[in-house]
Design an enzyme around this catalytic site. Structure first.
Site, PDB file in Angstrom:
ATOM      1  N   ASN A 126       3.743   5.785 -11.632  1.00  0.00           N
ATOM      2  CA  ASN A 126       3.698   4.513 -10.921  1.00  0.00           C
ATOM      3  C   ASN A 126       3.043   3.514 -11.870  1.00  0.00           C
ATOM      4  O   ASN A 126       1.831   3.480 -12.016  1.00  0.00           O
ATOM      5  CB  ASN A 126       2.889   4.677  -9.634  1.00  0.00           C
ATOM      6  CG  ASN A 126       2.836   3.396  -8.827  1.00  0.00           C
ATOM      7  OD1 ASN A 126       3.297   2.345  -9.278  1.00  0.00           O
ATOM      8  ND2 ASN A 126       2.253   3.479  -7.648  1.00  0.00           N
ATOM      9  N   ARG A 180       8.311   5.141  -9.650  1.00  0.00           N
ATOM     10  CA  ARG A 180       8.315   4.207  -8.522  1.00  0.00           C
ATOM     11  C   ARG A 180       8.775   2.845  -9.035  1.00  0.00           C
ATOM     12  O   ARG A 180       8.237   2.329 -10.022  1.00  0.00           O
ATOM     13  CB  ARG A 180       6.912   4.088  -7.952  1.00  0.00           C
ATOM     14  CG  ARG A 180       6.859   3.049  -6.873  1.00  0.00           C
ATOM     15  CD  ARG A 180       5.469   2.833  -6.365  1.00  0.00           C
ATOM     16  NE  ARG A 180       5.502   1.835  -5.318  1.00  0.00           N
ATOM     17  CZ  ARG A 180       4.601   0.874  -5.177  1.00  0.00           C
ATOM     18  NH1 ARG A 180       3.573   0.792  -6.007  1.00  0.00           N
ATOM     19  NH2 ARG A 180       4.704   0.001  -4.207  1.00  0.00           N
ATOM     20  N   HIS A 189       7.503  -0.369   1.197  1.00  0.00           N
ATOM     21  CA  HIS A 189       6.932   0.890   1.712  1.00  0.00           C
ATOM     22  C   HIS A 189       8.041   1.838   2.176  1.00  0.00           C
ATOM     23  O   HIS A 189       7.791   2.738   2.981  1.00  0.00           O
ATOM     24  CB  HIS A 189       6.020   0.664   2.949  1.00  0.00           C
ATOM     25  CG  HIS A 189       4.735  -0.025   2.665  1.00  0.00           C
ATOM     26  ND1 HIS A 189       4.170  -0.897   3.569  1.00  0.00           N
ATOM     27  CD2 HIS A 189       3.886   0.035   1.624  1.00  0.00           C
ATOM     28  CE1 HIS A 189       3.035  -1.352   3.090  1.00  0.00           C
ATOM     29  NE2 HIS A 189       2.834  -0.799   1.903  1.00  0.00           N
ATOM     30  N   HIS A 227       2.999   2.011   8.967  1.00  0.00           N
ATOM     31  CA  HIS A 227       2.244   2.263   7.732  1.00  0.00           C
ATOM     32  C   HIS A 227       1.106   1.244   7.687  1.00  0.00           C
ATOM     33  O   HIS A 227       1.317   0.065   7.391  1.00  0.00           O
ATOM     34  CB  HIS A 227       3.173   2.118   6.515  1.00  0.00           C
ATOM     35  CG  HIS A 227       2.484   2.308   5.206  1.00  0.00           C
ATOM     36  ND1 HIS A 227       2.697   3.402   4.387  1.00  0.00           N
ATOM     37  CD2 HIS A 227       1.551   1.554   4.566  1.00  0.00           C
ATOM     38  CE1 HIS A 227       1.934   3.311   3.315  1.00  0.00           C
ATOM     39  NE2 HIS A 227       1.237   2.184   3.397  1.00  0.00           N
ATOM     40  N   ARG A 277      -3.424 -10.085   2.988  1.00  0.00           N
ATOM     41  CA  ARG A 277      -2.220 -10.909   3.219  1.00  0.00           C
ATOM     42  C   ARG A 277      -2.145 -11.339   4.674  1.00  0.00           C
ATOM     43  O   ARG A 277      -2.476 -10.572   5.573  1.00  0.00           O
ATOM     44  CB  ARG A 277      -0.947 -10.119   2.870  1.00  0.00           C
ATOM     45  CG  ARG A 277      -0.849  -9.785   1.422  1.00  0.00           C
ATOM     46  CD  ARG A 277       0.431  -9.018   1.124  1.00  0.00           C
ATOM     47  NE  ARG A 277       0.184  -8.086   0.036  1.00  0.00           N
ATOM     48  CZ  ARG A 277       0.676  -6.851  -0.030  1.00  0.00           C
ATOM     49  NH1 ARG A 277       1.474  -6.396   0.915  1.00  0.00           N
ATOM     50  NH2 ARG A 277       0.385  -6.088  -1.057  1.00  0.00           N
ATOM     51  N   GLU A 295      -4.016   6.745   9.688  1.00  0.00           N
ATOM     52  CA  GLU A 295      -4.397   8.160   9.735  1.00  0.00           C
ATOM     53  C   GLU A 295      -5.832   8.367  10.188  1.00  0.00           C
ATOM     54  O   GLU A 295      -6.167   9.408  10.747  1.00  0.00           O
ATOM     55  CB  GLU A 295      -4.223   8.804   8.345  1.00  0.00           C
ATOM     56  CG  GLU A 295      -2.773   8.961   7.932  1.00  0.00           C
ATOM     57  CD  GLU A 295      -2.617   9.280   6.448  1.00  0.00           C
ATOM     58  OE1 GLU A 295      -3.464   9.999   5.885  1.00  0.00           O
ATOM     59  OE2 GLU A 295      -1.638   8.795   5.843  1.00  0.00           O
ATOM     60  N   GLU A 324       3.610   9.306  -0.760  1.00  0.00           N
ATOM     61  CA  GLU A 324       4.718   8.653  -1.455  1.00  0.00           C
ATOM     62  C   GLU A 324       5.073   9.377  -2.752  1.00  0.00           C
ATOM     63  O   GLU A 324       6.240   9.501  -3.106  1.00  0.00           O
ATOM     64  CB  GLU A 324       4.369   7.178  -1.726  1.00  0.00           C
ATOM     65  CG  GLU A 324       4.483   6.351  -0.451  1.00  0.00           C
ATOM     66  CD  GLU A 324       3.658   5.080  -0.469  1.00  0.00           C
ATOM     67  OE1 GLU A 324       2.414   5.188  -0.423  1.00  0.00           O
ATOM     68  OE2 GLU A 324       4.243   3.996  -0.522  1.00  0.00           O
TER      69      GLU A 324
HETATM   70  P1  ADP Z   1      -3.395   1.540   0.005  1.00  0.00           P
HETATM   71  O1  ADP Z   1      -2.438   0.647   0.716  1.00  0.00           O
HETATM   72  O2  ADP Z   1      -4.228   0.833  -1.015  1.00  0.00           O
HETATM   73  O3  ADP Z   1      -2.810   2.867  -0.447  1.00  0.00           O
HETATM   74  P2  ADP Z   1      -4.749   3.150   2.028  1.00  0.00           P
HETATM   75  O4  ADP Z   1      -3.528   3.706   2.668  1.00  0.00           O
HETATM   76  O5  ADP Z   1      -5.647   4.070   1.304  1.00  0.00           O
HETATM   77  O6  ADP Z   1      -4.452   1.891   1.123  1.00  0.00           O
HETATM   78  O7  ADP Z   1      -5.584   2.405   3.195  1.00  0.00           O
HETATM   79  C1  ADP Z   1      -6.713   1.674   2.889  1.00  0.00           C
HETATM   80  C2  ADP Z   1      -7.309   1.168   4.190  1.00  0.00           C
HETATM   81  O8  ADP Z   1      -7.633   2.287   5.029  1.00  0.00           O
HETATM   82  C3  ADP Z   1      -8.592   0.382   3.989  1.00  0.00           C
HETATM   83  O9  ADP Z   1      -8.595  -0.759   4.835  1.00  0.00           O
HETATM   84  C4  ADP Z   1      -9.656   1.367   4.451  1.00  0.00           C
HETATM   85  O10 ADP Z   1     -10.775   0.716   4.946  1.00  0.00           O
HETATM   86  C5  ADP Z   1      -8.924   2.065   5.567  1.00  0.00           C
HETATM   87  N1  ADP Z   1      -9.586   3.335   5.920  1.00  0.00           N
HETATM   88  C6  ADP Z   1      -9.706   4.456   5.189  1.00  0.00           C
HETATM   89  N2  ADP Z   1     -10.438   5.393   5.856  1.00  0.00           N
HETATM   90  C7  ADP Z   1     -10.769   4.825   7.049  1.00  0.00           C
HETATM   91  C8  ADP Z   1     -11.516   5.260   8.187  1.00  0.00           C
HETATM   92  N3  ADP Z   1     -12.071   6.471   8.238  1.00  0.00           N
HETATM   93  N4  ADP Z   1     -11.661   4.410   9.225  1.00  0.00           N
HETATM   94  C9  ADP Z   1     -11.118   3.170   9.185  1.00  0.00           C
HETATM   95  N5  ADP Z   1     -10.398   2.702   8.148  1.00  0.00           N
HETATM   96  C10 ADP Z   1     -10.223   3.510   7.093  1.00  0.00           C
END
Ligand code: ADP
Length: 407
Positions: free
Chosen positions: A7, A93, A182, A210, A243, A335, A386
């Site tokens: 990536n 990617r 995505h 997502h 955003r 998640e 991904e």
């Molecule tokens: P990216 O799009 O950069 O891959 P991720 O899928 O890792 O991002 O998601 C990042 C977001 O998930 C951030 O806003 C982070 O605060 C949030 N996040 C991660 N763990 C938790 C949690 N336990 N509770 C709430 N938000 C979370």
């Protein structure tokens, strides 16, 4: 048999090496701050004993070519028993495939040209993706390499959903339309949801959510995407980390006129200073939740707006699909943030969506389901991956190709 997934971003290259016999990760890492004074490589590899060994290196990495050299060195320094099977191919990617790519594609000169033609649609991303491909082709010219596009899964969206209501020439001449992003993640979690539900994907209507730093929703009808919230660029749709998502386009003209902003300023504000960050001061949902918990009104407003926007899309896509078998939450927030999932589903029993608070809060290891008994729509939490999806698609294409291509 191993597949390397690359990536390549504007100042970084991330990579993961998979053993496709059991889908395990043999090595992963990234080179960051390419082109800056001090660049850094972080590399993790599985040792023969099965432990993870971590190495890092700093120095100047002038460009992506040099960055790839660091990666090749790190990978060859941590050879594992699986190396005997050899590297079968590389999956790249690529952010924007425009209207030209509806699926992963073996890379040849023609494909490279078309990715190049799509640079104006993703001026920050596609050039970096291209450099990664070119450097990898130079390093291992005989190895099959595959481009996997963020936009490809959304190419099945029908015209009524992908057109904007603007003069047709702007579509014909400038390709202004909804592309969606995505796609790799939406497609992966849709497949995982079908496996979890033990139903063929072709028999299911799903809404995949997502919710990461970037965020988007997709309406997936029988395995095919029929609508998605991101548009010509990843700025449209849900409220994201930085955003704004959906906004009246006239706000732009108003701010250019009244606030003395330049188009570049405005682009930067809407992409990098808005969303959760603009509303509450931080783009990190964990921090927004903590602030709200301690009584910060702006953080609470950001959460309320975030969930309300998600809820509106759930309603819209339920109408688009006619009926929905499952909502699928994925990515960092989807998640792990139980309270956000609860707010997004609150007040929707009229649509057949009822969450079970205890199951939702249990924080099980995905995949798991969180709907209440009697909820017509099942509500799933599924981890996205991904890179694994890129590796799977790369392997499938390599194994099914009829004849060697001109690489
Ligand atoms: P990216 O799009 O950069 O891959 P991720 O899928 O890792 O991002 O998601 C990042 C977001 O998930 C951030 O806003 C982070 O605060 C949030 N996040 C991660 N763990 C938790 C949690 N336990 N509770 C709430 N938000 C979370």
């Amino acid at each position: 048999m191993r597949i390397l997934v690359l990536n390549s971003g504007s100042s970084s290259i991330k990579y993961k090496l998979f053993d496709m016999t059991d889908r395990s990760i043999l090595a992963s890492g990234h080179v960051e701050r390419i082109g800056e004074e001090t660049s850094a490589l972080n590399h993790q590899a599985r040792t023969a004993k099965g432990d993870l060994a971590e190495t890092s290196k700093t120095g100047r990495v002038a460009d992506h070519r040099e960055g790839m050299k660091w990666i090749v060195e790190a990978l060859s320094a941590t050879k594992t028993a699986e190396d005997e099977d050899g590297l079968a191919g590389i999956g790249h990617r690529v952010v924007h495939g425009g209207e030209d790519f509806t699926q992963p594609t073996l890379i040849d000169h023609e494909v490279l040209d078309v990715i190049r033609q799509n640079v104006p649609l993703a001026p920050l991303h596609n050039p970096a993706n291209l450099i990664g491909i070119e450097v990898a082709l130079e390093a291992v010219p005989d190895l099959p390499q595959v481009a996997v596009f963020d936009t490809a899964f959304h190419q099945s969206i029908p015209p009524r959903a992908f057109h904007y209501a603007i003069p047709h020439e702007l579509y014909a001449q400038h390709r202004v339309r909804r592309y969606g992003f995505h796609g790799t993640s939406h497609q992966y979690v849709a497949g995982q949801a079908a496996a979890f539900l033990e139903r063929p994907l072709e028999s299911l209507n799903l809404i995949t959510l997502h919710l990461g730093n970037g965020a988007s929703v997709a309406a997936v009808e029988k395995g095919r995407c029929v609508d998605t919230s991101m548009g010509m660029t990843p700025l449209e749709g849900l409220i994201m980390g930085t955003r704004c998502g959906d906004i009246d386009p006239a706000v732009h003209f108003y701010l250019l006129r009244e606030a003395g902003l330049s188009p570049d300023d405005l682009e930067s504000i809407l992409n990098k200073e808005s969303g959760l960050k603009g509303l509450s001061g931080t783009n990190d949902m964990r921090e927004v939740l903590e602030k709200a918990e301690s009584g910060d009104d702006r953080a609470q407003l950001a959460i309320d707006m975030y969930c309300y926007r998600v809820k509106k899309y759930i309603g819209a896509y339920l109408a688009a699909l006619g009926s929905v078998d499952a909502l699928v939450f994925t990515a960092g927030i989807g998640e792990r943030a139980a309270s956000i999932r609860a707010s997004c589903c609150r007040g929707l029993p009229g649509l057949g969506i009822v969450l079970d608070p205890a199951k939702n809060r249990a924080n099980a290891q995905p995949p798991f389901e969180i709907q209440a008994t009697g909820s017509a729509v099942r509500i799933l939490v599924i981890s996205t991956d991904e890179e694994l999806q890129i590796a799977e698609q790369t392997l499938e294409l390599i194994q099914n190709r009829k004849e060697p291509r001109d690489v």
